[in-house]
Design a protein around this motif. Structure first.
Motif, PDB file in Angstrom:
ATOM      1  N   VAL A 172      36.492  48.483  36.809  1.00 51.41           N
ATOM      2  CA  VAL A 172      36.732  47.220  37.517  1.00 51.41           C
ATOM      3  C   VAL A 172      35.787  46.186  36.920  1.00 51.41           C
ATOM      4  O   VAL A 172      34.591  46.188  37.197  1.00 51.41           O
ATOM      5  N   GLU A 173      36.337  45.316  36.104  1.00 53.11           N
ATOM      6  CA  GLU A 173      35.525  44.329  35.401  1.00 53.11           C
ATOM      7  C   GLU A 173      35.067  43.217  36.349  1.00 53.11           C
ATOM      8  O   GLU A 173      35.691  42.979  37.387  1.00 53.11           O
ATOM      9  N   PRO A 174      33.985  42.520  36.003  1.00 55.03           N
ATOM     10  CA  PRO A 174      33.460  41.450  36.863  1.00 55.03           C
ATOM     11  C   PRO A 174      34.504  40.400  37.244  1.00 55.03           C
ATOM     12  O   PRO A 174      34.501  39.924  38.386  1.00 55.03           O
ATOM     13  N   ASP A 175      35.401  40.039  36.330  1.00 57.20           N
ATOM     14  CA  ASP A 175      36.433  39.054  36.664  1.00 57.20           C
ATOM     15  C   ASP A 175      37.356  39.567  37.767  1.00 57.20           C
ATOM     16  O   ASP A 175      37.828  38.786  38.590  1.00 57.20           O
ATOM     17  N   ALA A 176      37.618  40.858  37.784  1.00 58.11           N
ATOM     18  CA  ALA A 176      38.442  41.445  38.852  1.00 58.11           C
ATOM     19  C   ALA A 176      37.660  41.491  40.154  1.00 58.11           C
ATOM     20  O   ALA A 176      38.176  41.122  41.220  1.00 58.11           O
ATOM     21  N   ARG A 177      36.428  41.938  40.086  1.00 59.38           N
ATOM     22  CA  ARG A 177      35.588  42.023  41.296  1.00 59.38           C
ATOM     23  C   ARG A 177      35.485  40.676  41.991  1.00 59.38           C
ATOM     24  O   ARG A 177      35.438  40.602  43.217  1.00 59.38           O
ATOM     25  N   ALA A 178      35.446  39.607  41.205  1.00 63.31           N
ATOM     26  CA  ALA A 178      35.264  38.266  41.759  1.00 63.31           C
ATOM     27  C   ALA A 178      36.429  37.817  42.639  1.00 63.31           C
ATOM     28  O   ALA A 178      36.253  36.955  43.495  1.00 63.31           O
ATOM     29  N   VAL A 179      37.618  38.382  42.446  1.00 62.89           N
ATOM     30  CA  VAL A 179      38.786  37.916  43.198  1.00 62.89           C
ATOM     31  C   VAL A 179      39.261  38.924  44.250  1.00 62.89           C
ATOM     32  O   VAL A 179      40.228  38.662  44.956  1.00 62.89           O
ATOM     33  N   ALA A 219      44.948  38.097  45.162  1.00 57.98           N
ATOM     34  CA  ALA A 219      45.914  39.052  44.598  1.00 57.98           C
ATOM     35  C   ALA A 219      46.629  38.442  43.399  1.00 57.98           C
ATOM     36  O   ALA A 219      46.831  39.113  42.385  1.00 57.98           O
ATOM     37  N   ASP A 220      46.996  37.173  43.515  1.00 54.57           N
ATOM     38  CA  ASP A 220      47.626  36.493  42.381  1.00 54.57           C
ATOM     39  C   ASP A 220      46.664  36.406  41.195  1.00 54.57           C
ATOM     40  O   ASP A 220      47.058  36.627  40.047  1.00 54.57           O
ATOM     41  N   ALA A 221      45.400  36.098  41.482  1.00 53.23           N
ATOM     42  CA  ALA A 221      44.402  36.014  40.414  1.00 53.23           C
ATOM     43  C   ALA A 221      44.173  37.385  39.782  1.00 53.23           C
ATOM     44  O   ALA A 221      44.023  37.483  38.556  1.00 53.23           O
ATOM     45  N   TYR A 222      44.150  38.430  40.598  1.00 49.90           N
ATOM     46  CA  TYR A 222      43.989  39.770  40.033  1.00 49.90           C
ATOM     47  C   TYR A 222      45.177  40.110  39.139  1.00 49.90           C
ATOM     48  O   TYR A 222      44.991  40.651  38.050  1.00 49.90           O
TER      49      TYR A 222
END
Length: 102
Positions: free
Chosen positions: A77-84, A15-18
């Protein structure tokens, strides 16, 4: 005004990373989009994960299309978001804002 609402879940670190992703990557893109009126990222901790809700505010569906493309119901939902994220909605809902108090 139209509120575009999306949900996801994450671990606390996810959640923090998102949130970092939203503020550093998504928000600058939103600000460049004409008709974008604001955004909120909300979180609600539960026993085993964090629920996230993102609300973006828009002037019109044309403004939303400028950001999301022709299929305005599909979540961006971009790949960087999906990853976290643990899970996320692939669609969004749109609501007419009846009252907004700054």
């Amino acid at each position: 005004m139209i509120a575009r609402i999306w949900h996801a879940t994450a671990t606390p670190p996810g959640a923090d990373a998102y949130h970092r992703h939203f503020t550093t990557a998504v928000l600058p893109e939103l600000r460049k989009t004409g008709g974008h009126l604001g955004a909120y990222v909300l979180k609600r901790p539960t026993d085993d994960h964090v629920e996230l809700q993102v609300i973006t505010l828009w002037e019109s569906f044309d403004s939303i299309r400028a950001f999301a493309g022709d299929d305005v119901a599909t979540a961006v939902v971009e790949p960087d978001a999906r990853a976290v994220l643990l899970s996320y909605d692939t669609t969004v809902t749109h609501h007419d804002v009846l009252t907004a108090v700054p």
